[in-house]
Design a protein around this motif. Structure first.
Motif, mmCIF file in Angstrom:
data_model
loop_
_atom_site.group_PDB
_atom_site.id
_atom_site.type_symbol
_atom_site.label_atom_id
_atom_site.label_comp_id
_atom_site.label_asym_id
_atom_site.label_seq_id
_atom_site.Cartn_x
_atom_site.Cartn_y
_atom_site.Cartn_z
ATOM 1 N N SER A 43 0.830 -1.208 0.000
ATOM 2 C CA SER A 43 0.000 0.000 0.000
ATOM 3 C C SER A 43 0.863 1.256 0.000
ATOM 4 O O SER A 43 0.596 2.218 -0.739
ATOM 5 C CB SER A 43 -0.915 -0.022 1.227
ATOM 6 N N ASN A 44 1.923 1.228 0.817
ATOM 7 C CA ASN A 44 2.829 2.381 0.844
ATOM 8 C C ASN A 44 3.530 2.557 -0.496
ATOM 9 O O ASN A 44 3.726 3.686 -0.975
ATOM 10 C CB ASN A 44 3.865 2.204 1.959
ATOM 11 N N ALA A 45 3.942 1.411 -1.109
ATOM 12 C CA ALA A 45 4.608 1.508 -2.418
ATOM 13 C C ALA A 45 3.671 2.081 -3.464
ATOM 14 O O ALA A 45 4.076 2.917 -4.306
ATOM 15 C CB ALA A 45 5.101 0.121 -2.837
ATOM 16 N N ASP A 46 2.403 1.648 -3.422
ATOM 17 C CA ASP A 46 1.441 2.186 -4.389
ATOM 18 C C ASP A 46 1.214 3.682 -4.158
ATOM 19 O O ASP A 46 1.102 4.465 -5.122
ATOM 20 C CB ASP A 46 0.107 1.434 -4.269
ATOM 21 N N THR A 47 1.166 4.058 -2.882
ATOM 22 C CA THR A 47 0.963 5.486 -2.576
ATOM 23 C C THR A 47 2.141 6.324 -3.076
ATOM 24 O O THR A 47 1.956 7.393 -3.699
ATOM 25 C CB THR A 47 0.789 5.666 -1.066
ATOM 26 N N GLN A 48 3.347 5.809 -2.808
ATOM 27 C CA GLN A 48 4.533 6.531 -3.277
ATOM 28 C C GLN A 48 4.592 6.571 -4.805
ATOM 29 O O GLN A 48 5.000 7.577 -5.406
ATOM 30 C CB GLN A 48 5.793 5.877 -2.711
ATOM 31 N N ALA A 49 4.195 5.432 -5.431
ATOM 32 C CA ALA A 49 4.206 5.397 -6.903
ATOM 33 C C ALA A 49 3.214 6.398 -7.476
ATOM 34 O O ALA A 49 3.485 7.049 -8.507
ATOM 35 C CB ALA A 49 3.895 3.993 -7.392
ATOM 36 N N ASP A 50 2.060 6.531 -6.824
ATOM 37 C CA ASP A 50 1.085 7.517 -7.298
ATOM 38 C C ASP A 50 1.633 8.940 -7.182
ATOM 39 O O ASP A 50 1.338 9.813 -8.024
ATOM 40 C CB ASP A 50 -0.214 7.397 -6.492
ATOM 41 N N GLU A 51 2.441 9.160 -6.140
ATOM 42 C CA GLU A 51 2.974 10.503 -5.932
ATOM 43 C C GLU A 51 3.996 10.895 -7.003
ATOM 44 O O GLU A 51 4.080 12.069 -7.394
ATOM 45 C CB GLU A 51 3.614 10.582 -4.541
ATOM 46 N N VAL A 52 4.798 9.914 -7.463
ATOM 47 C CA VAL A 52 5.861 10.238 -8.439
ATOM 48 C C VAL A 52 5.479 9.806 -9.849
ATOM 49 O O VAL A 52 6.315 9.868 -10.766
ATOM 50 C CB VAL A 52 7.185 9.574 -8.030
ATOM 51 N N LYS A 53 4.246 9.352 -10.026
ATOM 52 C CA LYS A 53 3.842 8.859 -11.342
ATOM 53 C C LYS A 53 3.956 9.947 -12.409
ATOM 54 O O LYS A 53 4.503 9.714 -13.488
ATOM 55 C CB LYS A 53 2.406 8.339 -11.262
ATOM 56 N N GLY A 54 3.478 11.138 -12.104
ATOM 57 C CA GLY A 54 3.508 12.214 -13.093
ATOM 58 C C GLY A 54 4.936 12.586 -13.484
ATOM 59 O O GLY A 54 5.244 12.817 -14.663
ATOM 60 N N TRP A 55 5.795 12.655 -12.488
ATOM 61 C CA TRP A 55 7.203 12.970 -12.776
ATOM 62 C C TRP A 55 7.858 11.863 -13.571
ATOM 63 O O TRP A 55 8.625 12.120 -14.500
ATOM 64 C CB TRP A 55 7.933 13.184 -11.455
ATOM 65 N N PHE A 56 7.548 10.568 -13.235
ATOM 66 C CA PHE A 56 8.211 9.437 -13.877
ATOM 67 C C PHE A 56 7.782 9.289 -15.334
ATOM 68 O O PHE A 56 8.570 8.849 -16.181
ATOM 69 C CB PHE A 56 7.889 8.146 -13.103
ATOM 70 N N GLU A 57 6.541 9.681 -15.640
ATOM 71 C CA GLU A 57 6.065 9.563 -17.019
ATOM 72 C C GLU A 57 6.812 10.519 -17.957
ATOM 73 O O GLU A 57 6.920 10.257 -19.152
ATOM 74 C CB GLU A 57 4.565 9.849 -17.078
ATOM 75 N N GLY A 58 7.345 11.625 -17.436
ATOM 76 C CA GLY A 58 8.035 12.603 -18.286
ATOM 77 C C GLY A 58 9.485 12.245 -18.565
ATOM 78 O O GLY A 58 10.163 12.955 -19.319
ATOM 79 N N LEU A 59 9.991 11.167 -17.977
ATOM 80 C CA LEU A 59 11.385 10.775 -18.189
ATOM 81 C C LEU A 59 11.531 9.958 -19.463
ATOM 82 O O LEU A 59 10.596 9.305 -19.931
ATOM 83 C CB LEU A 59 11.889 9.952 -16.995
ATOM 84 N N GLN A 60 12.740 9.992 -20.015
ATOM 85 C CA GLN A 60 13.066 9.152 -21.159
ATOM 86 C C GLN A 60 13.188 7.690 -20.695
ATOM 87 O O GLN A 60 13.468 7.416 -19.529
ATOM 88 C CB GLN A 60 14.383 9.607 -21.792
ATOM 89 N N PRO A 61 12.987 6.756 -21.612
ATOM 90 C CA PRO A 61 13.075 5.345 -21.211
ATOM 91 C C PRO A 61 14.410 4.994 -20.556
ATOM 92 O O PRO A 61 14.441 4.212 -19.591
ATOM 93 C CB PRO A 61 12.880 4.602 -22.526
ATOM 94 N N GLU A 62 15.516 5.556 -21.064
ATOM 95 C CA GLU A 62 16.815 5.248 -20.475
ATOM 96 C C GLU A 62 16.908 5.789 -19.051
ATOM 97 O O GLU A 62 17.424 5.118 -18.144
ATOM 98 C CB GLU A 62 17.939 5.820 -21.320
ATOM 99 N N GLN A 63 16.417 7.034 -18.847
ATOM 100 C CA GLN A 63 16.447 7.607 -17.504
ATOM 101 C C GLN A 63 15.535 6.823 -16.545
ATOM 102 O O GLN A 63 15.907 6.538 -15.393
ATOM 103 C CB GLN A 63 16.014 9.074 -17.565
ATOM 104 N N ALA A 64 14.342 6.497 -17.039
ATOM 105 C CA ALA A 64 13.413 5.729 -16.205
ATOM 106 C C ALA A 64 14.008 4.362 -15.846
ATOM 107 O O ALA A 64 13.886 3.880 -14.710
ATOM 108 C CB ALA A 64 12.080 5.557 -16.929
ATOM 109 N N ALA A 65 14.685 3.714 -16.809
ATOM 110 C CA ALA A 65 15.310 2.419 -16.551
ATOM 111 C C ALA A 65 16.401 2.542 -15.502
ATOM 112 O O ALA A 65 16.576 1.662 -14.639
ATOM 113 C CB ALA A 65 15.875 1.846 -17.847
#
Length: 241
Positions: free
Chosen positions: A169-191
Motif C-alpha cells: 500500500s505504501n509503495a502504491d501510494t509513493q508510486a502515485d505521488e511520483v507517477k507524473g514525474w516518472f512519465e516525463g522521463l526518457q526510457p533510459e532515464q526511467a530504466a
C-alpha cells in the motif's frame, strides 16, 4: 530269602501237625474215648500217662508226633516260586512307582520353569507398558509444543501479511505521488531509476511504478535496462501484484 523259605517251611510243618492231630482225634470212636476216660480215671494221680512227658521243670507236656501226610518238596518249591514271583512283582511295582514319581517330578519342574518364564514375560510386558506410557506423555508434550509453535507461526504469518499489505500500500501510494514525474522521463532515464530502486531494496516500489506506466512505455523502460536478470525479477513482481 532263606529266612522267608525257613519261615514258610515252619508254617507248613505246623499246619501239617495241626491237621494230623485233628484227623487223629476225629478218627477215634466214642468207645475209644470212653475207654481212654475210664483208664485215665483208674490210673493213680501220681503217675503220668503214656502219651505225656516231663519237662526239666517237672511239668507234663504232650508228646510230639509226625503228621500222617508229609509236606512234599514240590509244594515247598511251588511256594518258593510263588514267593519269588511276588517279590519280583513287588520290585517291578516299586520300579514303576519310582518312574511315576520321577515323571511327576519332571512335570512339576517343567511347570515351575514355565511359571518363571511367564513371570519374566509379565515383568517384560509391565516394563514395556511403562515405557509406552512415558513415550505417550513425551509425545503429548511434543504435540503441545508443536501446537504452541504453530500458533506463534500463524501470528507471525499474519503480522508478515499485514506488513506486506502495508508495504504494498505504501509503495502504491509513493508510486502515485511520483507517477507524473516518472512519465516525463526518457526510457533510459526511467530504466536507470528503476535499477537504482531495485538495487536499494525497493523492488516493490519499482514494480508498482512500472505497473502504473502505460504498456508501451513499460516495454521501452524494460528494454532500456539491459539487465535480463533484473528484468525477470521485475516481471515476476508485476505478475504477483
Amino acid at each position: 530269602m532263606k529266612a522267608i523259605i525257613t519261615a514258610m517251611i515252619t508254617c507248613a510243618v505246623i499246619f501239617g501237625l495241626s491237621a494230623g492231630a485233628t484227623q487223629f482225634l476225629l478218627k477215634k470212636t466214642p468207645a475209644d474215648l470212653e475207654a481212654t476216660d475210664s483208664s485215665a480215671a483208674t490210673e493213680p494221680r501220681g503217675e503220668l500217662a503214656a502219651d505225656q512227658a516231663i519237662d526239666p521243670q517237672g511239668e507234663a507236656v504232650p508228646v510230639s508226633f509226625r503228621p500222617d501226610n508229609n509236606v512234599s518238596v514240590e509244594a515247598v518249591l511251588q511256594m518258593s516260586d510263588s514267593i519269588k514271583r511276588m517279590e519280583q512283582e513287588l520290585a517291578e511295582r516299586e520300579e514303576r512307582v519310582k518312574r511315576d514319581e520321577m515323571r511327576v517330578k519332571l512335570i512339576f519342574d517343567d511347570l515351575a520353569t514355565e511359571q518363571d518364564e511367564l513371570r519374566a514375560f509379565s515383568e517384560g510386558i509391565d516394563t514395556k507398558l511403562d515405557m509406552l506410557s512415558r513415550m505417550t506423555e513425551e509425545l503429548k508434550s511434543t504435540i503441545s509444543d508443536v501446537e504452541q509453535k504453530k500458533a506463534e507461526l500463524e501470528k507471525l504469518t499474519k503480522k508478515a501479511d499485514t506488513k506486506k499489505v502495508n508495504t504494498v500500500s505504501n509503495a502504491d501510494t509513493q508510486a502515485d505521488e511520483v507517477k507524473g514525474w516518472f512519465e516525463g522521463l526518457q526510457p533510459e532515464q526511467a530504466a536507470e531509476y528503476i535499477r537504482e530502486f531495485s538495487n536499494n531494496g525497493k523492488m516493490g516500489f519499482a514494480a508498482s511504478l512500472l505497473q502504473k506506466m502505460p504498456d508501451r512505455q513499460k516495454s521501452k523502460i524494460l528494454g532500456a535496462m539491459n539487465d535480463p536478470i533484473l528484468v525477470d525479477q521485475l516481471i515476476e513482481a508485476l505478475t504477483n501484484k
